[in-house]
Motif scaffolding. Structure first.
Motif, PDB file in Angstrom:
ATOM      1  N   PRO A 155       0.844  -1.266   0.080  1.00 37.96           N
ATOM      2  CA  PRO A 155       0.413  -0.078   0.139  1.00 37.96           C
ATOM      3  C   PRO A 155       0.648   1.119  -0.037  1.00 37.96           C
ATOM      4  O   PRO A 155       1.952   1.457   0.571  1.00 37.96           O
ATOM      5  N   ARG A 156       0.371   1.960  -0.733  1.00 35.74           N
ATOM      6  CA  ARG A 156       1.352   3.112  -0.696  1.00 35.74           C
ATOM      7  C   ARG A 156       0.789   4.751  -0.289  1.00 35.74           C
ATOM      8  O   ARG A 156       1.556   5.211   0.423  1.00 35.74           O
ATOM      9  N   TRP A 157      -0.664   4.752   0.916  1.00 35.44           N
ATOM     10  CA  TRP A 157      -0.472   6.129   1.292  1.00 35.44           C
ATOM     11  C   TRP A 157      -0.157   7.259   0.781  1.00 35.44           C
ATOM     12  O   TRP A 157       0.445   8.270   1.009  1.00 35.44           O
ATOM     13  N   PRO A 158      -1.084   7.381  -1.046  1.00 31.05           N
ATOM     14  CA  PRO A 158      -0.724   8.782  -1.607  1.00 31.05           C
ATOM     15  C   PRO A 158      -1.405  10.238  -0.782  1.00 31.05           C
ATOM     16  O   PRO A 158      -2.364   9.659  -0.934  1.00 31.05           O
ATOM     17  N   GLY A 159      -0.954  10.911   0.006  1.00 29.54           N
ATOM     18  CA  GLY A 159      -0.584  12.489  -0.136  1.00 29.54           C
ATOM     19  C   GLY A 159      -1.847  12.250   1.176  1.00 29.54           C
ATOM     20  O   GLY A 159      -2.070  12.839   1.611  1.00 29.54           O
ATOM     21  N   ARG A 160      -1.762  10.808   2.108  1.00 34.73           N
ATOM     22  CA  ARG A 160      -2.859  10.519   2.756  1.00 34.73           C
ATOM     23  C   ARG A 160      -1.552  10.506   3.861  1.00 34.73           C
ATOM     24  O   ARG A 160      -0.565   9.798   4.193  1.00 34.73           O
ATOM     25  N   GLN A 161      -2.328  11.191   5.135  1.00 35.46           N
ATOM     26  CA  GLN A 161      -1.748  11.189   6.752  1.00 35.46           C
ATOM     27  C   GLN A 161      -1.955   9.496   7.554  1.00 35.46           C
ATOM     28  O   GLN A 161      -2.607   8.816   7.842  1.00 35.46           O
ATOM     29  N   THR A 162      -0.790   9.152   8.268  1.00 35.66           N
ATOM     30  CA  THR A 162      -0.722   8.217   8.899  1.00 35.66           C
ATOM     31  C   THR A 162      -0.600   8.278  10.379  1.00 35.66           C
ATOM     32  O   THR A 162       0.051   7.542  11.084  1.00 35.66           O
ATOM     33  N   VAL A 163      -1.440   9.438  10.676  1.00 37.00           N
ATOM     34  CA  VAL A 163      -0.992   9.985  12.285  1.00 37.00           C
ATOM     35  C   VAL A 163      -2.515   9.020  13.171  1.00 37.00           C
ATOM     36  O   VAL A 163      -3.789   8.591  12.420  1.00 37.00           O
ATOM     37  N   ALA A 164      -2.601   8.477  14.074  1.00 38.92           N
ATOM     38  CA  ALA A 164      -2.816   8.343  15.019  1.00 38.92           C
ATOM     39  C   ALA A 164      -2.457   6.453  14.318  1.00 38.92           C
ATOM     40  O   ALA A 164      -3.689   5.519  15.096  1.00 38.92           O
ATOM     41  N   ALA A 165      -1.867   6.092  13.637  1.00 36.81           N
ATOM     42  CA  ALA A 165      -1.924   4.647  12.729  1.00 36.81           C
ATOM     43  C   ALA A 165      -1.357   3.306  13.968  1.00 36.81           C
ATOM     44  O   ALA A 165      -1.707   2.195  14.243  1.00 36.81           O
ATOM     45  N   ARG A 166      -1.137   3.488  14.756  1.00 30.14           N
ATOM     46  CA  ARG A 166      -0.359   3.270  16.046  1.00 30.14           C
ATOM     47  C   ARG A 166      -1.222   3.229  17.232  1.00 30.14           C
ATOM     48  O   ARG A 166      -1.571   1.840  17.781  1.00 30.14           O
ATOM     49  N   ARG A 167      -2.572   3.666  16.704  1.00 33.59           N
ATOM     50  CA  ARG A 167      -3.488   3.430  18.597  1.00 33.59           C
ATOM     51  C   ARG A 167      -4.359   2.754  17.476  1.00 33.59           C
ATOM     52  O   ARG A 167      -5.411   2.267  17.613  1.00 33.59           O
ATOM     53  N   ARG A 168      -4.398   2.362  16.215  1.00 32.08           N
ATOM     54  CA  ARG A 168      -5.864   2.229  14.922  1.00 32.08           C
ATOM     55  C   ARG A 168      -5.868   0.570  15.678  1.00 32.08           C
ATOM     56  O   ARG A 168      -4.408  -0.095  15.961  1.00 32.08           O
ATOM     57  N   PRO A 169      -6.868  -0.546  15.593  1.00 30.76           N
ATOM     58  CA  PRO A 169      -6.274  -2.014  16.211  1.00 30.76           C
ATOM     59  C   PRO A 169      -6.019  -2.519  15.009  1.00 30.76           C
ATOM     60  O   PRO A 169      -5.970  -1.942  13.441  1.00 30.76           O
TER      61      PRO A 169
END
Length: 413
Positions: A155-169
């Motif tokens: 997955p590329r995450w194009p132009g998207r933030q991964t904020v709070a990724a660690r807190r996601r289940p």
């Protein structure tokens, strides 16, 4: 703008996503934009109830025994076929993925080849739907992730933030596959707040723009202008694809119990699917033939007309629908709904309405009896949904919301 919508099934086949795509195309074009749809070809073109313009059809193989639906291989041959057709058209501004399988993979491939943003509307509760139809759901989910990786890579995450990724289940099952599709997107749309919540709780990365599909303004106005007289007795309506997650047989069993307990009503069943013959047999074996009418597959306009003529729409799917179009359509047409999914009832939020909370056929039969009694004893027009409660459900009001998402992506591209 030139929006390229890529989907799993031809828009002229039966399904809520297909209706959504057709109405979106109509109102985007009215707003001055061009819409081209990429989909598997119709395998039974003679059975189509609509003719959607601007469709690039891909070679397809049947995936159901009645050849109602087909699958296209998400390889370079499909991509090249679409690119050749696009050469004669204005440049594509963005790709809107409105599919979960081959449509999603082909859509992302096209977005990358065209170097344009990709939007994904998640119409499908993939996890619940797959588990409802096969005991091998975990193997299906593994295969989906494997094919996606082969076609698209990481997955590329194009132009998207991964904020709070660690807190996601950590997403699991079908949610893990949807999470990968979301991470391939520049923007993700959920058709309801309750499904956006499901996605978040499952660990699918957001943020999600919540934009429900509206109902076709013109069709609603045309049908409501019809003059007809409702016959004696209560007319109940069930409509949808005849597959297990839609719970048609719970409806038929509940209706049988309702009639056996002395209830009086007529049930109209609109739709088709793999359970059609089994449903007809159930009605015949329980001597309900005079009280149940099967219309088969109808066009969208014909289905709306049946909804308008009904005294109550019965929505039986439970914990599966990502929006549930028919209760919205019913509300705009003035027809109340009996819900088996409290999330949809809360989203539509009009009265009169009834909710069956348990999921059992026995409880549904009891609520059918309550609704039938209240409808039969109500004054003319009293048991219809007032028009003032349905403002904002028309597609004309929803299209601008989607255009705001498109414009934001184009500005940041």
């Amino acid at each position: 703008m030139h929006i390229l919508i890529v989907t799993d099934q031809h828009p002229d086949t039966i399904g809520g996503a297909q209706v959504s795509i057709r109405v979106q195309q109509t109102f985007l074009e009215r707003a001055g934009h061009r819409v081209t749809i990429v989909a598997p070809r119709l395998l039974n073109p003679g059975e189509a109830k609509t003719t959607t313009p601007g469709v690039i059809e891909l070679p397809a193989m049947p995936i159901t025994s009645d050849k109602s639906y087909g699958a296209s291989w998400p390889g370079q041959a499909s991509v090249r076929r679409v690119l050749r057709r696009l050469e004669a058209l204005p440049p594509v501004t963005l790709v809107h993925v409105q599919g979960d399988f081959w449509g999603a993979l082909i859509g992302y491939q096209l977005a990358r080849r065209l170097n344009v943003p990709a939007v994904n509307t998640m119409h499908n509760n993939l996890d619940a739907g797959t588990r409802a139809v096969t005991p091998f759901a975990p193997a299906v989910f593994w295969a989906l992730r494997a094919v996606r990786r082969c076609v698209l890579g990481r997955p590329r995450w194009p132009g998207r933030q991964t904020v709070a990724a660690r807190r996601r289940p950590k997403p699991r099952g079908g949610w893990a596959y949807l999470a990968q599709l979301a991470a391939d997107s520049n923007a993700v749309v959920a058709p309801s707040r309750h499904f956006a919540g499901d996605l978040e709780r499952a660990g699918v990365p957001g943020p999600f723009a919540v934009i429900a599909t509206g109902v076709h303004d013109d069709l609603v106005d045309e049908i409501k202008a019809e003059s007809f007289s409702r016959g004696p007795g209560v007319r109940m309506l069930w409509c949808g694809r005849m597959s297990p997650e839609k719970r048609l047989f719970e409806m038929l069993e509940a209706f049988r119990l309702f009639i056996a307990a002395g209830g009086s009503a007529h049930l109209v069943v609109v739709g088709a699917g793999l359970q059609y013959e089994q449903a007809v047999r159930f009605v015949r074996e329980h001597s309900l033939g005079d009280l149940v009418t099967f219309t088969g597959a109808l066009s969208h306009e014909q289905t709306l007309a049946e909804i308008f003529r009904a005294d109550v729409l019965v929505q039986t799917s439970r914990g599966f629908e990502t929006q549930g179009m028919t209760p919205y359509e019913a509300a705009l047409l003035g027809t109340p709904t009996l819900y088996c999914d409290a999330n949809i009832a809360s989203a539509v939020d009009v009265a009169p309405a009834w909710i069956e909370p348990s999921g059992s056929a026995q409880e549904l039969a009891a609520v059918l009896a309550t609704a039938a009694t209240e409808i039969a004893s109500g004054a003319p027009g009293e048991m219809r949904v007032p028009e003032l409660l349905t403002e904002g459900m028309r597609q004309s009001s929803r299209t601008e919301e989607m255009l705001e998402v498109y414009r934001a992506l184009c500005e940041n591209a």
